[in-house]
Every structure is written in structure tokens, then in C-alpha cells.
Write a protein that holds these residues in place. Structure first.
Motif, PDB file in Angstrom:
ATOM      1  N   GLU A 141       0.829  -1.198   0.000  1.00 29.89           N
ATOM      2  CA  GLU A 141       0.000   0.000   0.000  1.00 29.89           C
ATOM      3  C   GLU A 141       0.874   1.262   0.000  1.00 29.89           C
ATOM      4  N   ALA A 142       1.931   1.255   0.793  1.00 27.42           N
ATOM      5  CA  ALA A 142       2.808   2.424   0.912  1.00 27.42           C
ATOM      6  C   ALA A 142       3.501   2.765  -0.404  1.00 27.42           C
ATOM      7  N   LEU A 143       3.858   1.715  -1.159  1.00 30.87           N
ATOM      8  CA  LEU A 143       4.565   1.937  -2.430  1.00 30.87           C
ATOM      9  C   LEU A 143       3.621   2.089  -3.622  1.00 30.87           C
ATOM     10  N   GLY A 144       2.344   1.843  -3.404  1.00 33.57           N
ATOM     11  CA  GLY A 144       1.395   1.978  -4.505  1.00 33.57           C
ATOM     12  C   GLY A 144       1.458   0.819  -5.489  1.00 33.57           C
ATOM     13  N   ILE A 145       1.845  -0.358  -4.986  1.00 40.75           N
ATOM     14  CA  ILE A 145       1.892  -1.549  -5.833  1.00 40.75           C
ATOM     15  C   ILE A 145       0.478  -2.114  -5.971  1.00 40.75           C
ATOM     16  N   THR A 146       0.127  -2.557  -7.189  1.00 41.37           N
ATOM     17  CA  THR A 146      -1.201  -3.115  -7.427  1.00 41.37           C
ATOM     18  C   THR A 146      -1.085  -4.448  -8.155  1.00 41.37           C
ATOM     19  N   ARG A 147      -2.223  -5.109  -8.377  1.00 49.62           N
ATOM     20  CA  ARG A 147      -2.208  -6.390  -9.079  1.00 49.62           C
ATOM     21  C   ARG A 147      -1.741  -6.233 -10.526  1.00 49.62           C
ATOM     22  N   GLU A 148      -1.755  -5.000 -11.019  1.00 45.58           N
ATOM     23  CA  GLU A 148      -1.269  -4.727 -12.375  1.00 45.58           C
ATOM     24  C   GLU A 148       0.228  -5.030 -12.492  1.00 45.58           C
ATOM     25  N   HIS A 149       0.921  -5.037 -11.372  1.00 40.76           N
ATOM     26  CA  HIS A 149       2.357  -5.293 -11.390  1.00 40.76           C
ATOM     27  C   HIS A 149       2.687  -6.777 -11.440  1.00 40.76           C
ATOM     28  N   ASN A 150       1.672  -7.627 -11.296  1.00 39.79           N
ATOM     29  CA  ASN A 150       1.920  -9.058 -11.339  1.00 39.79           C
ATOM     30  C   ASN A 150       2.562  -9.451 -12.675  1.00 39.79           C
ATOM     31  N   GLY A 151       3.741 -10.057 -12.600  1.00 38.43           N
ATOM     32  CA  GLY A 151       4.443 -10.490 -13.803  1.00 38.43           C
ATOM     33  C   GLY A 151       5.444  -9.497 -14.349  1.00 38.43           C
ATOM     34  N   SER A 152       5.480  -8.293 -13.807  1.00 41.71           N
ATOM     35  CA  SER A 152       6.396  -7.292 -14.354  1.00 41.71           C
ATOM     36  C   SER A 152       7.834  -7.545 -13.920  1.00 41.71           C
ATOM     37  N   SER A 153       8.765  -7.151 -14.787  1.00 40.73           N
ATOM     38  CA  SER A 153      10.186  -7.342 -14.509  1.00 40.73           C
ATOM     39  C   SER A 153      10.663  -6.320 -13.486  1.00 40.73           C
ATOM     40  N   LEU A 154      11.563  -6.746 -12.594  1.00 38.52           N
ATOM     41  CA  LEU A 154      12.018  -5.860 -11.514  1.00 38.52           C
ATOM     42  C   LEU A 154      13.408  -5.296 -11.752  1.00 38.52           C
ATOM     43  N   GLY A 155      13.982  -5.587 -12.907  1.00 36.58           N
ATOM     44  CA  GLY A 155      15.321  -5.095 -13.205  1.00 36.58           C
ATOM     45  C   GLY A 155      15.341  -3.628 -13.587  1.00 36.58           C
ATOM     46  N   ARG A 156      14.425  -3.260 -14.470  1.00 36.17           N
ATOM     47  CA  ARG A 156      14.303  -1.891 -14.906  1.00 36.17           C
ATOM     48  C   ARG A 156      12.829  -1.536 -14.885  1.00 36.17           C
ATOM     49  N   GLY A 157      12.518  -0.248 -14.993  1.00 38.63           N
ATOM     50  CA  GLY A 157      11.115   0.153 -15.003  1.00 38.63           C
ATOM     51  C   GLY A 157      10.707   0.839 -13.724  1.00 38.63           C
ATOM     52  N   PRO A 158       9.444   1.256 -13.650  1.00 39.22           N
ATOM     53  CA  PRO A 158       8.946   2.029 -12.506  1.00 39.22           C
ATOM     54  C   PRO A 158       9.042   1.266 -11.188  1.00 39.22           C
ATOM     55  N   LEU A 159       8.820  -0.043 -11.256  1.00 39.40           N
ATOM     56  CA  LEU A 159       8.951  -0.878 -10.052  1.00 39.40           C
ATOM     57  C   LEU A 159      10.205  -1.724 -10.216  1.00 39.40           C
ATOM     58  N   ARG A 160      11.187  -1.465  -9.358  1.00 41.98           N
ATOM     59  CA  ARG A 160      12.463  -2.162  -9.542  1.00 41.98           C
ATOM     60  C   ARG A 160      13.193  -2.369  -8.219  1.00 41.98           C
ATOM     61  N   ILE A 161      14.157  -3.288  -8.271  1.00 44.19           N
ATOM     62  CA  ILE A 161      14.989  -3.570  -7.107  1.00 44.19           C
ATOM     63  C   ILE A 161      16.432  -3.241  -7.451  1.00 44.19           C
ATOM     64  N   VAL A 162      17.069  -2.487  -6.563  1.00 42.93           N
ATOM     65  CA  VAL A 162      18.466  -2.112  -6.763  1.00 42.93           C
ATOM     66  C   VAL A 162      19.321  -2.814  -5.715  1.00 42.93           C
ATOM     67  N   VAL A 163      20.366  -3.466  -6.187  1.00 45.60           N
ATOM     68  CA  VAL A 163      21.285  -4.148  -5.281  1.00 45.60           C
ATOM     69  C   VAL A 163      22.415  -3.200  -4.918  1.00 45.60           C
ATOM     70  N   PRO A 164      22.607  -2.887  -3.630  1.00 49.25           N
ATOM     71  CA  PRO A 164      23.667  -1.957  -3.210  1.00 49.25           C
ATOM     72  C   PRO A 164      25.040  -2.514  -3.552  1.00 49.25           C
ATOM     73  N   LYS A 165      25.954  -1.630  -3.926  1.00 45.43           N
ATOM     74  CA  LYS A 165      27.308  -2.068  -4.267  1.00 45.43           C
ATOM     75  C   LYS A 165      28.199  -2.190  -3.030  1.00 45.43           C
ATOM     76  N   GLU A 166      27.819  -1.473  -1.979  1.00 42.47           N
ATOM     77  CA  GLU A 166      28.642  -1.498  -0.777  1.00 42.47           C
ATOM     78  C   GLU A 166      28.565  -2.875  -0.096  1.00 42.47           C
ATOM     79  N   LYS A 167      29.583  -3.174   0.685  1.00 39.95           N
ATOM     80  CA  LYS A 167      29.594  -4.409   1.450  1.00 39.95           C
ATOM     81  C   LYS A 167      28.478  -4.364   2.486  1.00 39.95           C
ATOM     82  N   ARG A 168      27.899  -5.518   2.756  1.00 41.81           N
ATOM     83  CA  ARG A 168      26.825  -5.583   3.753  1.00 41.81           C
ATOM     84  C   ARG A 168      27.401  -5.990   5.103  1.00 41.81           C
ATOM     85  N   TYR A 169      27.123  -5.182   6.095  1.00 41.95           N
ATOM     86  CA  TYR A 169      27.660  -5.468   7.419  1.00 41.95           C
ATOM     87  C   TYR A 169      26.645  -6.096   8.362  1.00 41.95           C
ATOM     88  N   PHE A 170      25.363  -6.057   7.985  1.00 44.73           N
ATOM     89  CA  PHE A 170      24.336  -6.549   8.914  1.00 44.73           C
ATOM     90  C   PHE A 170      24.369  -8.065   9.060  1.00 44.73           C
TER      91      PHE A 170
END
Length: 172
Positions: free
Chosen positions: A112-141
DNA sequence: GGAACGATTGAT
DNA sequence: TCAATCGTTCCT
């Protein structure tokens, strides 16, 4: 996926957050939507990795998953909580609360916070309005592993993963 | 065609 | 602890 950034850009603005809580749903897992084979609803789970699987549940909520295995094997990871980064005001508006800890601390809440809807079902997450970015920095957690939330079948499996000590997870 | 259920949330 | 609310799945 923990530590990666989920972003959604719309005409309303940009909203994003760091993934701090996930749950895995495997192909041979009785709790997975894909367990009994491919259907119209879960078909995206059987597609290639890196696509969004969005489903409607409890008659009023949507949940967002990332498809994680190769084509033909139905597996996905449910995103359960984000630490809000960009677009806090927009997220407050969409969620109807001013409490930043209540914006994305649950699978249907972050949708709800991100405004994701069922219309996003099947969409690619690499590029586009809805996407996931992998941080380049080392992860310390550190990562903690627990049982999954709200399921009956496969309840003993420890397939819920959280960033240890992060205050934005859905529950302690 | 019908009944039961659910990867949740928010109020009580 | 419980209601809201409806698409999906499973049974007849």
C-alpha cells in the motif's frame, strides 16, 4: 534480497525502502502457492526469476513477492517489511498514518505504501517504474532466521529472514 | 454451483 | 481476540 532497495516511481512521486524482512516459499513447500502445481493465479511463480508475483488475499490485501528460481520451478520470496527511505510523506499519505514504523512493517502495508497493485503481477524488476536495486557497498548486517508468519502448513520450517536488530521488521 | 479458507490488518 | 471481505481452490 535483504539490504536491497525496492523502488516504485509513479506520477505521484517516488517511494522506496530497504528490504529488511523476507520469507521464502519453495517448490516442494506445502505452504507455497506453487505446491500443487501451476494455476492461473500462481503462474508467474513458474516464470523466470526477477519478476514480481503480486497476489490478492483476505478479500482486501495484496502481497508482493520476487520470483527466485528458473522457469518451470515455482518459487518466490515474499517481501514482508521495508525500512522507508524516499517518499516518506507520500507513503504516510497512502497509508493514512504519520507513524513511520507503521508504513512498511508488513507485507500488505508496504504494498500500500509503495502503490503496488495487481497490475504489477508479472512485471520485470530489473528496470522500469517498479524495480529492485542491489547496493554495491559491502553488507555489514547480520541475518536472523525464524519460522514464517501466518501459515499452518510447513510452519516448522525456518524460512523467514530478517536484518538483525532492525526496527522496521513486522514483528519481533 | 457451492462452501471453506487464506503468505493480513486494524480495531476491541 | 475478532471482524472485514472476496478470489481461489476444492468438493459435489
Amino acid at each position: 534480497l535483504l539490504g536491497c532497495i525496492l523502488i516504485h516511481e509513479t506520477s505521484q512521486g517516488i517511494a522506496s525502502g530497504k528490504i529488511v524482512e523476507t520469507e521464502a516459499y519453495l517448490h516442494d513447500d506445502p505452504a507455497s502457492h506453487s505446491f500443487k502445481g501451476k494455476t492461473q493465479r500462481n503462474s508467474v511463480m513458474f516464470g523466470s526469476a526477477g519478476h514480481a508475483y503480486v497476489y490478492f488475499t483476505y478479500g482486501m490485501h495484496h502481497c508482493f513477492n520476487v520470483v527466485t528460481n528458473r522457469e518451470g520451478i515455482g518459487e518466490a520470496v515474499l517481501i514482508r517489511a521495508l525500512e522507508p527511505l524516499e517518499g516518506i510523506e507520500l507513503m504516510k499519505q497512502r497509508r493514512g498514518t504519520a507513524d513511520i514504523y507503521e508504513l512498511c512493517n508488513g507485507p500488505a502495508k508496504l504494498v500500500e505504501a509503495l502503490g503496488i497493485t495487481r497490475e504489477h503481477n508479472g512485471s520485470s524488476l530489473g528496470r522500469g517504474p517498479l524495480r529492485i536495486v542491489v547496493p554495491k557497498e559491502k553488507r555489514y548486517f547480520q541475518i536472523a532466521r525464524t519460522q514464517r508468519v501466518g501459515i499452518s502448513k510447513g510452519a516448522h520450517l525456518k524460512l523467514r529472514f530478517i536484518i538483525k536488530g532492525n526496527g522496521f521488521v513486522s514483528r519481533q
